[in-house]
Design a protein around this motif. Structure first.
Motif, PDB file in Angstrom:
ATOM      1  N   PRO A 119       0.832  -1.211   0.000  1.00 58.44           N
ATOM      2  CA  PRO A 119       0.000   0.000   0.000  1.00 58.44           C
ATOM      3  C   PRO A 119       0.863   1.256   0.000  1.00 58.44           C
ATOM      4  O   PRO A 119       1.744   1.406   0.849  1.00 58.44           O
ATOM      5  N   VAL A 120       0.628   2.136  -0.951  1.00 58.59           N
ATOM      6  CA  VAL A 120       1.399   3.377  -1.056  1.00 58.59           C
ATOM      7  C   VAL A 120       0.740   4.494  -0.256  1.00 58.59           C
ATOM      8  O   VAL A 120       1.410   5.258   0.440  1.00 58.59           O
ATOM      9  N   SER A 121      -0.586   4.594  -0.340  1.00 61.44           N
ATOM     10  CA  SER A 121      -1.294   5.624   0.422  1.00 61.44           C
ATOM     11  C   SER A 121      -2.771   5.269   0.524  1.00 61.44           C
ATOM     12  O   SER A 121      -3.283   4.424  -0.219  1.00 61.44           O
ATOM     13  N   TYR A 122      -3.440   5.940   1.442  1.00 61.32           N
ATOM     14  CA  TYR A 122      -4.875   5.756   1.665  1.00 61.32           C
ATOM     15  C   TYR A 122      -5.581   7.104   1.457  1.00 61.32           C
ATOM     16  O   TYR A 122      -6.273   7.295   0.483  1.00 61.32           O
ATOM     17  N   ALA A 123      -5.347   8.049   2.369  1.00 64.55           N
ATOM     18  CA  ALA A 123      -5.965   9.371   2.254  1.00 64.55           C
ATOM     19  C   ALA A 123      -5.068  10.360   1.516  1.00 64.55           C
ATOM     20  O   ALA A 123      -5.480  11.483   1.245  1.00 64.55           O
ATOM     21  N   GLY A 124      -3.853   9.948   1.188  1.00 65.58           N
ATOM     22  CA  GLY A 124      -2.896  10.825   0.538  1.00 65.58           C
ATOM     23  C   GLY A 124      -1.635  10.936   1.375  1.00 65.58           C
ATOM     24  O   GLY A 124      -1.691  11.002   2.611  1.00 65.58           O
ATOM     25  N   THR A 125      -0.490  10.977   0.713  1.00 65.88           N
ATOM     26  CA  THR A 125       0.793  10.938   1.408  1.00 65.88           C
ATOM     27  C   THR A 125       0.981  12.100   2.372  1.00 65.88           C
ATOM     28  O   THR A 125       1.438  11.919   3.504  1.00 65.88           O
ATOM     29  N   VAL A 126       0.626  13.312   1.964  1.00 66.83           N
ATOM     30  CA  VAL A 126       0.839  14.472   2.832  1.00 66.83           C
ATOM     31  C   VAL A 126      -0.013  14.365   4.096  1.00 66.83           C
ATOM     32  O   VAL A 126       0.469  14.611   5.213  1.00 66.83           O
TER      33      VAL A 126
END
Length: 369
Positions: free
Chosen positions: A29-36
């Motif tokens: 998984p790279v992101s869910y709600a966004g990296t920032v």
């Protein structure tokens, strides 16, 4: 094409709406709600990472700790049972096969957590040096690993009955308690973010309910799940090395500013002669941080110049946008013969455009471990 490996809670990541990418042969998984957003949650409250792709290996038998101490770089004699230590597995030329965490359980048992893609190499290197009676077992799929990171991480662990008052790099075996069951886990106060945090290792088969319990408390504490994107921005802000970038079989600990993880007084470890010789002569290149002073984001593998139209002086190994600083940052290997040091100004060639950067010594932000 080789099929990507899946961790024990892939179904949870899909349910949470994660985006995915390949990392070290694993579907991650790279992101869910966004990296920032995930990055800021870890810096301000708490986040949970599934890093079950990390390797696990067990060294057991009479002389297990002696084997680890005589092969890996750091001095295991400086810690006691119940403590963990960052260390390196080097080749004979001093390059880094892998960086890993060694958990000293006893003189006869050391638990290792290497990187996903390098587990088999580390296991093979140790087996090749092991005396009779010492066994090295690959336990890659025996345990999951969850990292709970951020200033509110102690609240999360306390809510599920886990210890929180241990020293940095200490670990304990405990039980994570839910309303319906108790799950054996190993808890270590460490992490890869620069914030106070813990890594929790349950059995692979218990990963689902353990993650559910931790995520529920992370949410209660104002945090959220975080993916590889935030893990990378967080570790880059701290200047932490990522194998394959700042550490490789061609990049030595001396070059990567990881000499603090080398027991220089030890008589033997993989790559010792080459590393001692390089240290005495001075490395030909050294890792620095670059902080963009102009608009732009440096990435890995870009050329570093002495100035606009100037000489090539190095190459970036990692680069990203720093959500904390709100500017581009990078790590770069700079040729020591150039005389470039802290506070100098250099230029990164970003697809043909000059990006002016200040040379700094990491970390870019303050550590709170």
């Amino acid at each position: 094409m080789t099929e990507l490996l899946a961790g024990p809670i892939a179904d949870r990541h899909y349910a949470l709406g994660a985006t995915f990418a390949e990392f070290g042969g694993w579907h991650m998984p790279v992101s869910y709600a966004g990296t920032v957003a995930e990055h800021n949650a870890v810096r301000g409250a708490v986040g949970i990472f599934d890093v079950s792709h990390l390797g696990k290996a067990l060294v057991t038998g009479s002389g297990a700790a002696d084997l680890v101490n005589s092969t890996l770089t750091n001095d295991l004699g400086k810690i006691h049972a119940g403590k963990a230590q960052y260390t390196l597995c080097c080749n004979e030329s001093g390059g880094v096969i892998d960086d890993l965490i060694a958990y000293l359980v006893s003189d006869d048992e050391v638990f290792l957590v290497p990187n996903a893609a390098n587990t088999s190499k580390v296991v093979a290197a140790l087996r090749g040096a092991a005396p009779g009676g010492v066994e090295i077992t690959d336990q890659h799929r025996d345990y999951a690993v969850f990292a709970v990171q951020g200033p509110r991480s102690p609240d999360v662990l306390a809510a599920v009955g886990l210890p929180t008052d241990m020293e940095y790099m200490a670990f304990a075996d405990a039980e994570l308690k839910t309303e319906s069951a108790a799950y054996p886990v190993r808890v270590c106060r460490t992490g890869y973010t620069g914030e106070r945090g813990y890594e929790i290792l349950p059995r692979w088969s218990d990963a689902g309910p353990v993650f559910d319990a931790l995520l529920a408390e992370v949410t209660n504490a104002g945090g959220q799940p975080a993916g590889l994107g935030a893990r990378d921005t967080l570790r880059t802000e701290m200047g932490y090395a990522l194998h394959g970038h700042e550490l490789t079989e061609q990049i030595t600990p001396n070059q990567a500013r990881s000499g603090w993880a080398v027991g220089w007084d030890k008589s033997t470890f993989f790559g010792r002669d080459a590393l001692v010789a390089e240290k005495e002569a001075g490395p030909a290149r050294r890792l620095y941080g670059l902080k963009a002073t102009g608009r732009g984001v440096p990435r890995a593998g870009l050329t570093v110049l002495s100035g606009p139209g100037g000489d090539v002086v190095g190459e970036t190994t990692s680069g990203t946008f720093s959500p904390t600083l709100k500017q581009g940052i990078a790590l770069a290997l700079i040729d020591t013969s150039t005389g470039i040091k802290k506070s100098a100004e250099v230029v990164v060639d970003v697809r043909g455009r000059d990006l002016t950067c200040e040379v700094v010594i990491p970390p870019f932000v303050e550590s709170h471990v």
